[in-house]
Design an enzyme around this catalytic site. Structure first.
Site, PDB file in Angstrom:
ATOM      1  N   ARG A  92       0.807  -1.222   0.000  1.00 31.84           N
ATOM      2  CA  ARG A  92       0.000   0.000   0.000  1.00 31.84           C
ATOM      3  C   ARG A  92       0.838   1.270   0.000  1.00 31.84           C
ATOM      4  O   ARG A  92       0.430   2.288  -0.557  1.00 31.84           O
ATOM      5  CB  ARG A  92      -0.871   0.036   1.256  1.00 31.84           C
ATOM      6  CG  ARG A  92      -1.930  -1.018   1.328  1.00 31.84           C
ATOM      7  CD  ARG A  92      -2.730  -0.761   2.582  1.00 31.84           C
ATOM      8  NE  ARG A  92      -3.110   0.644   2.626  1.00 31.84           N
ATOM      9  CZ  ARG A  92      -4.148   1.151   1.981  1.00 31.84           C
ATOM     10  NH1 ARG A  92      -4.923   0.380   1.276  1.00 31.84           N
ATOM     11  NH2 ARG A  92      -4.411   2.436   2.049  1.00 31.84           N
ATOM     12  N   CYS A 116      -7.174  -3.423   3.002  1.00 34.12           N
ATOM     13  CA  CYS A 116      -6.253  -4.507   3.347  1.00 34.12           C
ATOM     14  C   CYS A 116      -6.786  -5.186   4.591  1.00 34.12           C
ATOM     15  O   CYS A 116      -7.848  -4.815   5.100  1.00 34.12           O
ATOM     16  CB  CYS A 116      -4.836  -4.001   3.524  1.00 34.12           C
ATOM     17  SG  CYS A 116      -4.525  -3.242   5.102  1.00 34.12           S
ATOM     18  N   ARG A 121      -8.781   1.638   4.853  1.00 32.11           N
ATOM     19  CA  ARG A 121      -7.635   2.476   4.553  1.00 32.11           C
ATOM     20  C   ARG A 121      -7.792   3.334   3.289  1.00 32.11           C
ATOM     21  O   ARG A 121      -7.054   3.175   2.319  1.00 32.11           O
ATOM     22  CB  ARG A 121      -6.363   1.615   4.479  1.00 32.11           C
ATOM     23  CG  ARG A 121      -6.154   0.815   5.753  1.00 32.11           C
ATOM     24  CD  ARG A 121      -4.887   0.047   5.757  1.00 32.11           C
ATOM     25  NE  ARG A 121      -3.722   0.890   5.988  1.00 32.11           N
ATOM     26  CZ  ARG A 121      -2.483   0.421   6.056  1.00 32.11           C
ATOM     27  NH1 ARG A 121      -2.256  -0.856   5.915  1.00 32.11           N
ATOM     28  NH2 ARG A 121      -1.467   1.235   6.262  1.00 32.11           N
ATOM     29  N   ILE A 326      -7.240   3.285  15.665  1.00 29.61           N
ATOM     30  CA  ILE A 326      -6.705   3.737  14.370  1.00 29.61           C
ATOM     31  C   ILE A 326      -7.306   2.950  13.203  1.00 29.61           C
ATOM     32  O   ILE A 326      -7.772   3.527  12.229  1.00 29.61           O
ATOM     33  CB  ILE A 326      -5.157   3.617  14.328  1.00 29.61           C
ATOM     34  CG1 ILE A 326      -4.513   4.323  15.541  1.00 29.61           C
ATOM     35  CG2 ILE A 326      -4.596   4.145  12.999  1.00 29.61           C
ATOM     36  CD1 ILE A 326      -4.627   5.819  15.545  1.00 29.61           C
TER      37      ILE A 326
HETATM   38  N1  EPU Z   1      -7.284   7.549   6.729  1.00 22.55           N
HETATM   39  C1  EPU Z   1      -8.362   8.116   6.085  1.00 22.55           C
HETATM   40  N2  EPU Z   1      -8.131   8.789   4.919  1.00 22.55           N
HETATM   41  C2  EPU Z   1      -6.894   8.923   4.387  1.00 22.55           C
HETATM   42  C3  EPU Z   1      -5.795   8.359   5.055  1.00 22.55           C
HETATM   43  C4  EPU Z   1      -6.019   7.667   6.237  1.00 22.55           C
HETATM   44  O1  EPU Z   1      -9.481   8.012   6.536  1.00 22.55           O
HETATM   45  O2  EPU Z   1      -6.770   9.543   3.323  1.00 22.55           O
HETATM   46  C5  EPU Z   1      -7.498   6.814   7.997  1.00 22.55           C
HETATM   47  C6  EPU Z   1      -7.112   5.335   7.884  1.00 22.55           C
HETATM   48  O3  EPU Z   1      -8.125   4.556   7.327  1.00 22.55           O
HETATM   49  C7  EPU Z   1      -6.808   5.002   9.322  1.00 22.55           C
HETATM   50  C8  EPU Z   1      -6.216   6.309   9.881  1.00 22.55           C
HETATM   51  O4  EPU Z   1      -6.609   7.319   8.961  1.00 22.55           O
HETATM   52  O5  EPU Z   1      -8.011   4.714   9.993  1.00 22.55           O
HETATM   53  C9  EPU Z   1      -4.718   6.328   9.992  1.00 22.55           C
HETATM   54  O6  EPU Z   1      -4.124   5.856   8.810  1.00 22.55           O
HETATM   55  P1  EPU Z   1      -2.740   6.391   8.253  1.00 22.55           P
HETATM   56  O7  EPU Z   1      -2.977   7.066   6.961  1.00 22.55           O
HETATM   57  O8  EPU Z   1      -2.016   7.160   9.306  1.00 22.55           O
HETATM   58  O9  EPU Z   1      -1.966   5.032   7.977  1.00 22.55           O
HETATM   59  P2  EPU Z   1      -0.905   4.809   6.844  1.00 22.55           P
HETATM   60  O10 EPU Z   1      -0.186   6.063   6.593  1.00 22.55           O
HETATM   61  O11 EPU Z   1      -1.536   4.087   5.703  1.00 22.55           O
HETATM   62  C10 EPU Z   1       1.112   4.236   8.405  1.00 22.55           C
HETATM   63  C11 EPU Z   1       2.044   3.072   8.565  1.00 22.55           C
HETATM   64  C12 EPU Z   1       1.285   1.918   9.200  1.00 22.55           C
HETATM   65  C13 EPU Z   1       0.750   2.385  10.566  1.00 22.55           C
HETATM   66  C14 EPU Z   1      -0.126   3.629  10.376  1.00 22.55           C
HETATM   67  C15 EPU Z   1      -0.625   4.215  11.664  1.00 22.55           C
HETATM   68  C16 EPU Z   1       3.595   3.381   6.755  1.00 22.55           C
HETATM   69  C17 EPU Z   1       4.125   2.924   5.446  1.00 22.55           C
HETATM   70  N3  EPU Z   1       2.578   2.695   7.262  1.00 22.55           N
HETATM   71  O12 EPU Z   1       0.071   3.777   7.544  1.00 22.55           O
HETATM   72  O13 EPU Z   1       2.201   0.867   9.398  1.00 22.55           O
HETATM   73  O14 EPU Z   1       0.007   1.366  11.167  1.00 22.55           O
HETATM   74  O15 EPU Z   1       0.613   4.643   9.663  1.00 22.55           O
HETATM   75  O16 EPU Z   1       0.445   4.534  12.495  1.00 22.55           O
HETATM   76  O17 EPU Z   1       4.098   4.337   7.328  1.00 22.55           O
HETATM   77  C18 EPU Z   1       2.902  -1.368   9.651  1.00 22.55           C
HETATM   78  O18 EPU Z   1       4.082  -0.966   9.575  1.00 22.55           O
HETATM   79  O19 EPU Z   1       2.613  -2.546   9.999  1.00 22.55           O
HETATM   80  C19 EPU Z   1       1.824  -0.445   9.318  1.00 22.55           C
HETATM   81  C20 EPU Z   1       0.593  -0.873   9.017  1.00 22.55           C
END
Ligand code: EPU
Length: 418
Positions: A92, A116, A121, A326
């Site tokens: 992703r 996922c 997400r 989250i």
């Molecule tokens: N969200 C929205 N809209 C968006 C983006 C996010 O509603 O446009 C929501 C998501 O659905 C979720 C929340 O916001 O409920 C937080 O998601 P976030 O965008 O912060 O997650 P991410 O950036 O996709 C990163 C890490 C994840 C980690 C999360 C939270 C990376 C590559 N991935 O994901 O890491 O769990 O932040 O800290 O940095 C892992 O390493 O196992 C992993 C899943």
């Protein structure tokens, strides 16, 4: 598919060295696209997700050379604006190319990542933010298309704190015209790490590490030499392993400052934790006490440590409640932990864990996502008898040489190649 077999009951002791952080390396390697010329990154972990991002960057025209944990990326050849489905579906975080592509090429076509195992997400906030910077966004045939004559700085407010969303917007705004302010920005150490690298490339960024990030766009960025910060989730995973096995582990080359919430909760659980510079020593002596935990954006308790601490609470004395705020579906490890004897009841976004010291026993289980897989290894380390973990490719996405590191600490763990 490879399997991992763990024979539980060994006390872990010794030193373990922490690798570079996956979630810092992914945006930082991607940021190489923002400069003409070769950037050099050290302490890059050897992971499947890192191989995936390198493959994607190559597809976009970057040249990549690797030597151990050093990766050189030359973004001069960037000539392709399409991130295809076959690469994005593997990981992703491929969405991180969206910001740099729009910034450099003024256009991007990136496959939608889709949901996922841990939640839907969506990426609506990445897209809304880019629109506010002047990009025209369309969604067609499973792809996001973004086109911009030029990007112009703007005020952006994120409805939800998003880590990769903040990173994408930072990487777009650094080359936009004028000032961008990102409000309700993520404050994770990985955001600060990316901002540090972008600043070294010539970007003007302030406020990273707080919820308001201000970026003054510049015309061009230069190549950089940068080291990747230590992985705080790998660190936390070894901390839990020491506590669970009543072991004594020195966790070297880590950043204790990034683990405030984890250290605090584990201390409240009665675990002996000592910090000295970049080393954390964890001794699991007496009983583990139950504590309640709620995941939150940084500096709150990390969702990426939730599955691991659930194992700890499964063998603690007393009852604990873990709330996941989250991701909406991040309890998939519960049914597997129950197969090992854990007493866990899920209701909505909360899990109630009735701790039972010595209560886990080995069984065949299935890895379902990255951190769930880590929790199953931890459970296997403390369970009586043998635990076989299937589908460990999830684990290889984010833990560098995990079974070798556990073996060196005295664990009876081996990988069976498919
Ligand atoms: N969200 C929205 N809209 C968006 C983006 C996010 O509603 O446009 C929501 C998501 O659905 C979720 C929340 O916001 O409920 C937080 O998601 P976030 O965008 O912060 O997650 P991410 O950036 O996709 C990163 C890490 C994840 C980690 C999360 C939270 C990376 C590559 N991935 O994901 O890491 O769990 O932040 O800290 O940095 C892992 O390493 O196992 C992993 C899943």
């Amino acid at each position: 598919m490879d399997k991992i077999i763990v024979e539980g009951g060994r006390r872990l002791e010794g030193d373990v060295r922490i690798s570079g952080a996956k979630n810092a390396a992914l945006p930082i390697l991607t940021s190489a696209l923002l400069a003409d010329g070769q950037s050099t990154y050290t302490n890059v972990p050897d992971l499947r997700d890192i191989r995936s991002i390198k493959e994607l960057l190559k597809t976009l025209g970057a040249q990549i050379k690797c030597d151990g944990n050093t990766v050189k990326i030359d973004g001069s050849g960037l000539n392709n604006h399409e991130a295809p489905y076959d690469l994005v579906r593997k990981m992703r975080a491929s969405i991180l190319v969206l910001g740099p592509l729009v910034a450099r090429l003024k256009k991007a076509r990136v496959s939608l990542p889709g949901g996922c195992a841990i939640g839907a997400r969506p990426i609506n906030l990445h897209l809304k933010g880019l629109e506010q910077l002047g990009a025209k966004i369309t969604l067609e045939h499973g792809y996001v298309e973004a086109v911009a004559e030029k990007l112009i700085g703007n005020e952006i407010y994120c409805d939800v704190v998003t880590v990769t969303g903040t990173e994408n917007l930072m990487m777009a705004a650094v080359l936009a015209e004028g000032e961008t302010v990102i409000r309700n920005a993520a404050r994770e150490p990985e955001i600060v790490a990316l901002a540090d690298v972008l600043r070294d490339m010539g970007a003007k960024i302030q406020g990273d590490g707080t919820s308001i990030i201000t970026i003054e766009g510049v015309e061009k960025l230069n190549p950089v030499e940068a080291g990747i910060i230590p992985d705080r989730i790998e660190t936390g995973t070894f901390m839990v392993a020491a506590a669970l096995t009543k072991g004594d582990i020195n966790i070297l080359d880590c950043e204790p400052d990034h683990l405030g919430a984890t250290i605090n909760k584990m201390k409240l659980a009665g675990i002996d934790i000592r910090i000295s510079g970049k080393t954390i020593r964890v001794k699991g002596n007496g009983e583990i006490q139950s504590v309640d935990i709620k995941t939150q954006p940084y500096p709150g308790f990390p969702t990426d440590m939730q599955a691991q601490v659930m194992v700890l609470m499964s063998v603690a004395s007393g009852l604990s409640i873990i709330s996941e705020t989250i991701f909406e579906n991040r309890f998939i490890h519960v049914s597997e932990l129950k197969r090992l004897g854990a007493d866990i009841t899920v209701s909505g976004n909360s899990a109630m864990i009735k701790g039972n010291p010595g209560g886990l026993s080995g069984a065949p289980v299935m890895a379902t996502d990255l951190r769930a897989s880590a929790s199953l290894i931890l459970a296997g380390l403390v369970a009586k008898g043998q635990t076989t973990i299937d589908r460990v490719y999830h684990l290889d996405r984010g833990y560098d040489a995990i079974e070798k590191k556990f073996s060196a600490l005295g664990a009876a763990i081996k990988r069976i190649k498919a």
